[in-house]
Design a protein around this motif. Structure first.
Motif, PDB file in Angstrom:
ATOM      1  N   UNK A 461       0.842  -1.208   0.000  1.00 45.81           N
ATOM      2  CA  UNK A 461       0.000   0.000   0.000  1.00 45.81           C
ATOM      3  C   UNK A 461       0.873   1.253   0.000  1.00 45.81           C
ATOM      4  N   UNK A 462       1.907   1.243   0.842  1.00 45.19           N
ATOM      5  CA  UNK A 462       2.816   2.401   0.912  1.00 45.19           C
ATOM      6  C   UNK A 462       3.566   2.609  -0.411  1.00 45.19           C
ATOM      7  N   UNK A 463       4.034   1.501  -1.003  1.00 41.98           N
ATOM      8  CA  UNK A 463       4.779   1.598  -2.265  1.00 41.98           C
ATOM      9  C   UNK A 463       3.890   2.115  -3.394  1.00 41.98           C
ATOM     10  N   UNK A 464       2.660   1.623  -3.469  1.00 41.43           N
ATOM     11  CA  UNK A 464       1.743   2.088  -4.516  1.00 41.43           C
ATOM     12  C   UNK A 464       1.444   3.574  -4.347  1.00 41.43           C
ATOM     13  N   UNK A 465       1.266   3.976  -3.109  1.00 34.49           N
ATOM     14  CA  UNK A 465       0.996   5.404  -2.842  1.00 34.49           C
ATOM     15  C   UNK A 465       2.201   6.251  -3.229  1.00 34.49           C
ATOM     16  N   UNK A 466       3.406   5.766  -2.901  1.00 36.92           N
ATOM     17  CA  UNK A 466       4.636   6.512  -3.226  1.00 36.92           C
ATOM     18  C   UNK A 466       4.815   6.656  -4.742  1.00 36.92           C
ATOM     19  N   UNK A 467       4.483   5.618  -5.492  1.00 38.65           N
ATOM     20  CA  UNK A 467       4.635   5.660  -6.952  1.00 38.65           C
ATOM     21  C   UNK A 467       3.523   6.462  -7.610  1.00 38.65           C
TER      22      UNK A 467
END
Length: 535
Positions: A461-467
């Motif tokens: 979830x954090x990685x998708x938000x960051x990208x």
């Protein structure tokens, strides 16, 4: 036929058809993938492989594990082939390729349960793989052979998780120097063939004592104790012919009736060998490296001339010696001239871990070099050798392509994001398969998080938000800190080819397995000879 069954195959033949065949193949691939996945990343665990003879191998190298495992299922064997292809083409990323293939097949299983045809899934995967290659090339960053800091980070990322990472800095310098030494410009492109780097392993000392030799190490000693152990300013003759009187090609008998005739016969043999040794001395050779045998009489004469000689050197080592010393391998000593001799500052016999080894070092601008790998135990040395091989491999492909990508799952998340956008433009059932590909490729960051003891759902979830944010393409998981950060700045980087090859191999294997709808036990298959059918 009156209701009687027609037996085309023997009654005992095992056969799986349709959905059963597909599910069995998917399950076999998934089991292999799950067994390998836990080795991924710096926090990956090791596997202990025990052979029937009791030999033990401890490693987290994907291709080594699969190579040593006794795999029976045909679909599982395809997974082993993926690892070998990845190893041959890139030298690293085998675990990633196998994990991705397993995830693709697992996603395909869910789509098959929903009634999506296997051909549509395979087509969707093919399109998604092509789009993934485009995205990976777009996010790639340039690197040159002078950028030692980036190259060092590439090596250390490849070695992470292996026992060698403790000495990562020393070994990474060794790998970079070795590859830079043998790299050559050909048709405007840099070519770095790591076959020109010989890795020799010996137990003893620690991995920090591993060293780069500007020349070649031969795992053999002198042929005669009367020869010098050390020769400075060496002039090296490379021979692939025997220094002994050869037998005639045809059977013949020589009848000797007196001692004088016997003496004359032996004198002639001795004279021939004396002539060879004199010729080698006349052209200035003081070191003889021979691919074949050196007879006792020749050894005696060479020792009297204070010449160091080694016999039965491997053919592969002879090639490397020629590249390192600048010499020419000769099949006929008579054709050998002073210009054909190789040169080195020092040729010396040393005892390493109880074995005599010959060091040919101090070569001027050698195009073949050696790395001597050391370690406290045999298992440690083996694992350090695998780490060095990975390091050499990633540096060679990074220099050849001149491209690298951020690590820590950053490229996979960016690819998944791009593929989901692409699926929207395709529509139809193919879009379901393309979206499944996007979900599958996220297996890499998910596994990195799991192996580090982090919550994979939260990390994704954090990685998708960051990208999704501007400038977030390089955001990945730093497994050591457990934080999402710019992995390119953090020095967590990998060669572009590691990722592109992993995607390509995994997609091809998944498509192949999905197209199988019948598994039939076959008789001995004839080997393909390449010949056409007889007319």
């Amino acid at each position: 036929m009156g209701g009687r069954p027609i037996l085309v195959l023997p009654e005992s033949t095992q056969r799986l058809r349709g959905r059963d065949a597909q599910q069995t193949n998917i399950d076999a691939a998934r089991i292999i993938s799950q067994a390998i996945r836990t080795t991924l990343g710096p926090r990956g665990r090791d596997k202990m492989l025990v052979s029937g003879m009791g030999d033990v191998t401890i490693t987290n190298d994907g291709v080594t594990i699969l190579d040593e495992m006794e795999v029976e299922h045909p679909a599982a064997k395809i997974m082993v082939e993926i690892a070998k292809t990845q190893e041959d083409e890139v030298g690293d990323g085998t675990t990633t390729a196998v994990a991705l293939s397993g995830a693709l097949l697992e996603e395909a299983g869910d789509l098959l349960d929903k009634g999506i045809h296997a051909s549509i899934i395979a087509l969707g995967y093919k399109e998604a793989a092509e789009k993934a290659q485009e995205i990976l090339n777009e996010i790639a960053i340039d690197v040159s052979r002078d950028d030692e800091e980036t190259l060092e980070h590439i090596v250390q990322t490849a070695m992470s998780g292996k026992g060698a990472e403790v000495r990562g800095e020393e070994l990474s310098h060794t790998c970079i120097k070795a590859v830079n030494q043998i790299a050559e410009e050909k048709d405007g492109k840099l070519v770095a063939d790591i076959d020109h780097i010989k890795v020799e392993k010996k137990t003893g000392k620690s991995s920090a004592d591993s060293q780069l030799i500007d020349g070649i190490i031969i795992d053999k000693g002198r042929v005669h104790p009367g020869m010098p152990k050390q020769v400075e300013k060496a002039k090296i003759a490379l021979l692939n012919t025997a220094l002994e009187v050869r037998e005639t090609e045809t059977s013949a008998e020589v009848e000797i009736t007196s001692p004088d005739q016997l003496k004359a016969f032996l004198d002639e043999e001795e004279g021939m060998l004396r002539e060879i040794v004199d010729h080698l001395k006349d052209i200035g050779a003081n070191v003889i490296l021979c691919q074949k045998g050196i007879g006792d009489i020749a050894q005696h004469f060479l020792a009297k001339e204070n010449t160091l000689a080694v016999r039965r050197v491997k053919k592969s080592d002879m090639r490397k010696l020629a590249r390192a010393t600048g010499g020419r391998v000769s099949s006929n000593y008579e054709d050998l001239s002073a210009d054909d001799l190789g040169s080195a500052d020092l040729v010396e016999e040393r005892k390493i871990a109880g074995d005599e080894m010959l060091f040919v070092e101090g070569c001027e601008s050698p195009k073949a070099v050696s790395v001597l790998v050391r370690g406290g135990t045999e298992h440690v040395v083996d694992e350090v050798e695998r780490a060095v091989h990975d390091g050499l491999s990633v540096i060679s492909v990074a220099l050849e392509d001149g491209k690298f990508v951020p690590g820590g799952g950053a490229p996979e998340i960016e690819v998944a994001k791009g593929i989901r956008d692409y699926a929207g433009s395709v529509g139809g059932r193919e879009a379901l398969a393309i979206n499944a590909f996007a979900d599958a490729i996220e297996i890499v960051p998910r596994t990195l998080a799991e192996n580090a003891g982090l919550d994979p759902v939260d990390i994704l979830v954090e990685l998708r938000a960051a990208h999704g944010e501007k400038g977030g393409k390089k955001k990945g998981l730093n497994v050591i800190s457990g934080e999402i950060e710019d992995t390119a700045k953090a020095g967590i980087v990998e060669p572009l080819r590691v990722k592109t090859q992993a995607v390509s191999s995994a997609a091809d294997a998944a498509e192949m397995i999905l197209r199988i709808d019948d598994v039939i036990a076959a008789s001995e298959l004839e080997e393909e000879t390449g010949a056409g059918p007889e007319m």
